[in-house]
Write a protein that holds these residues in place. Structure first.
Motif, PDB file in Angstrom:
ATOM      1  N   LEU A  74       0.799  18.401  -5.953  1.00 49.07           N
ATOM      2  CA  LEU A  74       1.165  17.001  -5.889  1.00 49.07           C
ATOM      3  C   LEU A  74       2.665  16.806  -5.948  1.00 49.07           C
ATOM      4  CD1 LEU A  74      -0.412  14.366  -5.667  1.00 49.07           C
ATOM      5  CD2 LEU A  74      -0.140  14.065  -8.111  1.00 49.07           C
ATOM      6  N   ARG A  75       3.419  17.907  -5.831  1.00 55.10           N
ATOM      7  CA  ARG A  75       4.879  17.789  -5.836  1.00 55.10           C
ATOM      8  C   ARG A  75       5.326  17.340  -4.465  1.00 55.10           C
ATOM      9  NH1 ARG A  75       7.013  16.842 -10.118  1.00 55.10           N
ATOM     10  NH2 ARG A  75       6.144  18.668 -11.129  1.00 55.10           N
ATOM     11  N   LEU A  76       5.751  16.112  -4.364  1.00 55.82           N
ATOM     12  CA  LEU A  76       6.062  15.514  -3.076  1.00 55.82           C
ATOM     13  C   LEU A  76       7.520  15.731  -2.715  1.00 55.82           C
ATOM     14  CD1 LEU A  76       4.205  12.187  -3.732  1.00 55.82           C
ATOM     15  CD2 LEU A  76       3.307  14.248  -2.686  1.00 55.82           C
ATOM     16  N   SER A  77       7.842  15.550  -1.452  1.00 55.84           N
ATOM     17  CA  SER A  77       9.209  15.737  -0.975  1.00 55.84           C
ATOM     18  C   SER A  77      10.153  14.762  -1.662  1.00 55.84           C
ATOM     19  CB  SER A  77       9.264  15.501   0.536  1.00 55.84           C
ATOM     20  OG  SER A  77       8.415  16.407   1.195  1.00 55.84           O
ATOM     21  N   ARG A  78      11.327  15.257  -2.051  1.00 61.45           N
ATOM     22  CA  ARG A  78      12.339  14.426  -2.685  1.00 61.45           C
ATOM     23  C   ARG A  78      13.599  14.470  -1.849  1.00 61.45           C
ATOM     24  NH1 ARG A  78      10.920  13.794  -8.224  1.00 61.45           N
ATOM     25  NH2 ARG A  78       9.244  15.174  -8.843  1.00 61.45           N
ATOM     26  N   LEU A  87       9.179   8.466   1.514  1.00 61.00           N
ATOM     27  CA  LEU A  87       8.931   7.977   0.166  1.00 61.00           C
ATOM     28  C   LEU A  87       8.888   9.153  -0.801  1.00 61.00           C
ATOM     29  CD1 LEU A  87       6.141   5.346   0.931  1.00 61.00           C
ATOM     30  CD2 LEU A  87       8.614   5.008   0.822  1.00 61.00           C
ATOM     31  N   ARG A  88       9.359   8.896  -2.022  1.00 63.49           N
ATOM     32  CA  ARG A  88       9.430   9.965  -3.015  1.00 63.49           C
ATOM     33  C   ARG A  88       8.632   9.601  -4.257  1.00 63.49           C
ATOM     34  NH1 ARG A  88      15.569   9.996  -4.096  1.00 63.49           N
ATOM     35  NH2 ARG A  88      15.263   7.784  -3.659  1.00 63.49           N
ATOM     36  N   GLU A  89       8.165  10.593  -4.964  1.00 66.57           N
ATOM     37  CA  GLU A  89       7.535  10.348  -6.254  1.00 66.57           C
ATOM     38  C   GLU A  89       8.612  10.246  -7.329  1.00 66.57           C
ATOM     39  OE1 GLU A  89       6.397  14.219  -8.832  1.00 66.57           O
ATOM     40  OE2 GLU A  89       5.117  13.862  -7.103  1.00 66.57           O
ATOM     41  N   HIS A  90       8.281   9.517  -8.396  1.00 69.22           N
ATOM     42  CA  HIS A  90       9.189   9.377  -9.522  1.00 69.22           C
ATOM     43  C   HIS A  90       8.397   9.446 -10.817  1.00 69.22           C
ATOM     44  CE1 HIS A  90      12.589   8.204  -7.003  1.00 69.22           C
ATOM     45  NE2 HIS A  90      11.786   7.359  -6.374  1.00 69.22           N
ATOM     46  N   ILE A  91       8.979  10.068 -11.805  1.00 63.70           N
ATOM     47  CA  ILE A  91       8.456  10.022 -13.165  1.00 63.70           C
ATOM     48  C   ILE A  91       9.466   9.244 -13.996  1.00 63.70           C
ATOM     49  CG2 ILE A  91       7.803  11.348 -15.197  1.00 63.70           C
ATOM     50  CD1 ILE A  91       7.007  13.628 -13.342  1.00 63.70           C
ATOM     51  N   ILE A  92       9.025   8.137 -14.584  1.00 63.55           N
ATOM     52  CA  ILE A  92       9.920   7.226 -15.281  1.00 63.55           C
ATOM     53  C   ILE A  92       9.616   7.257 -16.780  1.00 63.55           C
ATOM     54  CG2 ILE A  92      10.642   4.821 -15.540  1.00 63.55           C
ATOM     55  CD1 ILE A  92       9.894   4.381 -12.630  1.00 63.55           C
ATOM     56  N   LEU A 100       5.001   7.331 -10.387  1.00 62.52           N
ATOM     57  CA  LEU A 100       4.940   6.660  -9.089  1.00 62.52           C
ATOM     58  C   LEU A 100       4.735   7.711  -8.013  1.00 62.52           C
ATOM     59  CD1 LEU A 100       7.982   4.284  -9.529  1.00 62.52           C
ATOM     60  CD2 LEU A 100       5.762   3.484  -8.730  1.00 62.52           C
ATOM     61  N   VAL A 101       3.697   7.542  -7.194  1.00 59.55           N
ATOM     62  CA  VAL A 101       3.463   8.486  -6.100  1.00 59.55           C
ATOM     63  C   VAL A 101       3.204   7.715  -4.813  1.00 59.55           C
ATOM     64  CG1 VAL A 101       2.559  10.335  -7.557  1.00 59.55           C
ATOM     65  CG2 VAL A 101       0.992   8.635  -6.621  1.00 59.55           C
ATOM     66  N   PRO A 102       3.724   8.174  -3.667  1.00 56.56           N
ATOM     67  CA  PRO A 102       3.363   7.569  -2.378  1.00 56.56           C
ATOM     68  C   PRO A 102       1.864   7.683  -2.159  1.00 56.56           C
ATOM     69  CG  PRO A 102       5.304   8.957  -2.147  1.00 56.56           C
ATOM     70  CD  PRO A 102       4.752   9.219  -3.515  1.00 56.56           C
ATOM     71  N   TRP A 103       1.199   6.572  -1.923  1.00 51.30           N
ATOM     72  CA  TRP A 103      -0.255   6.550  -1.892  1.00 51.30           C
ATOM     73  C   TRP A 103      -0.818   7.360  -0.729  1.00 51.30           C
ATOM     74  CZ3 TRP A 103      -4.393   6.727  -4.297  1.00 51.30           C
ATOM     75  CH2 TRP A 103      -5.611   6.282  -3.786  1.00 51.30           C
ATOM     76  N   SER A 104      -0.202   7.274   0.453  1.00 51.02           N
ATOM     77  CA  SER A 104      -0.724   8.027   1.596  1.00 51.02           C
ATOM     78  C   SER A 104      -0.640   9.525   1.342  1.00 51.02           C
ATOM     79  CB  SER A 104       0.039   7.657   2.871  1.00 51.02           C
ATOM     80  OG  SER A 104       1.412   7.969   2.731  1.00 51.02           O
ATOM     81  N   GLN A 105       0.434   9.965   0.696  1.00 53.06           N
ATOM     82  CA  GLN A 105       0.571  11.388   0.387  1.00 53.06           C
ATOM     83  C   GLN A 105      -0.442  11.818  -0.670  1.00 53.06           C
ATOM     84  OE1 GLN A 105       2.775  13.643   1.899  1.00 53.06           O
ATOM     85  NE2 GLN A 105       1.451  15.080   0.819  1.00 53.06           N
ATOM     86  N   GLY A 132       0.782  -1.228   0.000  1.00 54.85           N
ATOM     87  CA  GLY A 132       0.000   0.000   0.000  1.00 54.85           C
ATOM     88  C   GLY A 132       0.812   1.276   0.000  1.00 54.85           C
ATOM     89  N   SER A 133       2.131   1.173  -0.186  1.00 52.81           N
ATOM     90  CA  SER A 133       2.984   2.365  -0.081  1.00 52.81           C
ATOM     91  C   SER A 133       2.939   3.240  -1.323  1.00 52.81           C
ATOM     92  CB  SER A 133       4.429   1.948   0.196  1.00 52.81           C
ATOM     93  OG  SER A 133       4.927   1.119  -0.843  1.00 52.81           O
ATOM     94  N   TYR A 134       2.766   2.648  -2.492  1.00 53.17           N
ATOM     95  CA  TYR A 134       2.847   3.406  -3.743  1.00 53.17           C
ATOM     96  C   TYR A 134       1.670   3.118  -4.648  1.00 53.17           C
ATOM     97  CZ  TYR A 134       7.549   5.463  -3.516  1.00 53.17           C
ATOM     98  OH  TYR A 134       8.633   6.234  -3.198  1.00 53.17           O
ATOM     99  N   PHE A 135       1.382   4.120  -5.496  1.00 57.93           N
ATOM    100  CA  PHE A 135       0.435   3.971  -6.593  1.00 57.93           C
ATOM    101  C   PHE A 135       1.161   4.343  -7.880  1.00 57.93           C
ATOM    102  CE2 PHE A 135      -2.695   5.969  -9.491  1.00 57.93           C
ATOM    103  CZ  PHE A 135      -3.485   4.853  -9.751  1.00 57.93           C
TER     104      PHE A 135
END
Length: 421
Positions: free
Chosen positions: A84-88, A99-104, A60-65, A46-49
């Motif tokens: 939606l810019r999450l901490s990196r 947890l960090r977001e990623h664009i792949i 990829l984004v942390p689901w709770s955030q 459940g950590s990521y979506f």
């Protein structure tokens, strides 16, 4: 099979509550082809979506955030907005705490996604373990992406780094699924008419090719105990495979058109399949019986017309964590939530151009992807399960249909423990 009662007016059915939206950024002169969100996925813990935004990109984004942003900023979010810019953080040592977001950029159109997490004590099937390039630990979380060119790329979710590039399919990799037992066995379904089994603990070694489909393979899913695989495809195909011996168990007969999605119930006792014939079937995978039919066109089309373009093609189906509900997504611009024992929806939600759907790990939220690369979220139906349902799920996690029927108990008890609708 269940008979159809008088139809319920869907306007009277409860409207599912909207949780949020992640809208893909639209560029000037944006081409329609290539924008599709063919797949959405939640990490097992459940950590990521993750979802495919179109044009080779996976986010990829942390689901709770993500949920927190919906609460703070309302339901609508554009995926490249500051809300939606999450901490990196650059330190790998801090990644488990933040947890960090990623664009792949995957290098080609992304058709399929799957998360995989490792259990350390699950050994690779390869003998030469000391030669492994990667030693996946308990905290490892992987993302597999299936591409238009037939390649499968494996990424480290926490860092966004490419780990493996699996090359063997000759056509689009339409679906991916990891074995739920933490062994990091990955199965891929392709338009080249094959399923391929990969061992990621053996650096992505391809272990087996499963042949039997005569046409495109659209989707595949593991049973919860990883012993069985379902694969579905064109020309009405629904196959069940023994994943210990890599042999076909049986072919399920009943659909009248291409079958495009499948999913097992959490206890492994039921299998849901979705087809262009406007139907979702609930099967007993242990004996091949159809237990329930969910129709999306009424009256349902006769077999000779079931292959027509009737704006009711079912695109996706997903079982909820409670084993009591499934969700379906069809071309009639509607998402439906069903109870497994009722043949009319308990909740509905409007959705144009939907392509895929999946429940969150805890079953509380349904995510659906659309042709423009966006994602929409709804709260799942909440109902207290009956004692019968809880008993069935408990015993069916460890016993097959035949094993239950062979129990030396009264017939009324057997009936109570059986899925018969």
């Amino acid at each position: 099979m269940a008979s159809f009662p008088p139809r319920v007016n869907e306007k009277e059915i409860v409207r599912a509550r909207t949780i949020g939206e992640l809208l893909a950024p639209a560029a000037p002169f944006d081409k329609k082809c290539g924008r599709e969100n063919w797949t959405v996925a939640f990490a097992p813990d459940g950590s990521y979506f993750a979802w495919s935004q179109g044009y080779r990109t996976v986010k990829l984004v942390p689901w709770s955030q993500c949920l927190k942003n919906f609460l703070l900023h309302g339901t609508k979010n554009v995926t490249n907005s500051s809300s939606l810019r999450l901490s990196r953080q650059n330190s790998d040592g801090a990644q488990k705490n933040k947890l960090r977001e990623h664009i792949i950029d995957c290098g080609d159109i992304v058709w399929s996604l799957a998360f995989g997490s490792s259990v350390p004590e699950k050994q690779s099937r390869c003998v030469n373990i000391e030669w492994h390039r990667f030693r996946f630990g308990q905290d490892q979380l992987l993302l597999a992406t299936g591409l238009n060119n037939g390649r499968i790329k494996i990424w480290d979710v926490y860092t966004g780094k490419l780990l493996l590039n699996l090359v063997d399919h000759t056509e689009v990799v339409r679906d991916l699924t990891f074995a739920p037992d933490g062994s990091l066995i990955l199965v891929s379904a392709s338009r080249d008419k094959t399923l391929r089994v990969w061992d990621l603990k053996d650096d992505g070694n391809m272990m087996k090719v499963l042949r039997g489909h005569q046409n495109w393979v659209h989707s595949c899913a593991f049973s919860p105990d990883s012993s069985m695989l379902c694969s579905v495809g064109a020309n009405k195909a629904v196959f069940l495979w023994n994943m210990d011996k890599y042999t076909m168990i049986r072919k399920l007969e009943g659909h009248h058109h291409d079958v495009v999605a499948c999913d097992f119930s959490p206890d492994g006792a039921l299998l849901a399949t979705a087809s262009y014939d406007t139907r979702v079937y609930i099967w007993d995978p242990h004996n091949g019986d159809i237990l329930m039919e969910f129709g999306h066109l009424f009256p349902p089309p006769t077999p000779i017309f079931a292959g027509g373009a009737n704006d009711r093609w079912v695109r996706s189906v997903s079982f909820s964590h409670d084993g009591l509900h499934i969700a379906s997504l069809a071309d009639d611009k509607m998402v439906r939530f069903w109870r497994i024992d009722e043949d009319y929806p308990v909740q509905v939600a409007p959705l144009s151009n939907g392509l895929c759907c999946a429940f969150s790990t805890d079953g509380s939220v349904l995510a659906a992807g659309t042709q423009d690369g966006s994602v929409y979220f709804w709260a799942s139906p909440r109902q207290v399960p009956s004692l019968q349902h809880l008993c069935r799920m408990s015993i069916r996690r460890v016993m097959s249909t035949q094993e239950v029927e062979d129990l030396p108990v009264p017939s009324k008890v057997l009936e109570f423990l059986s899925y018969r609708f």
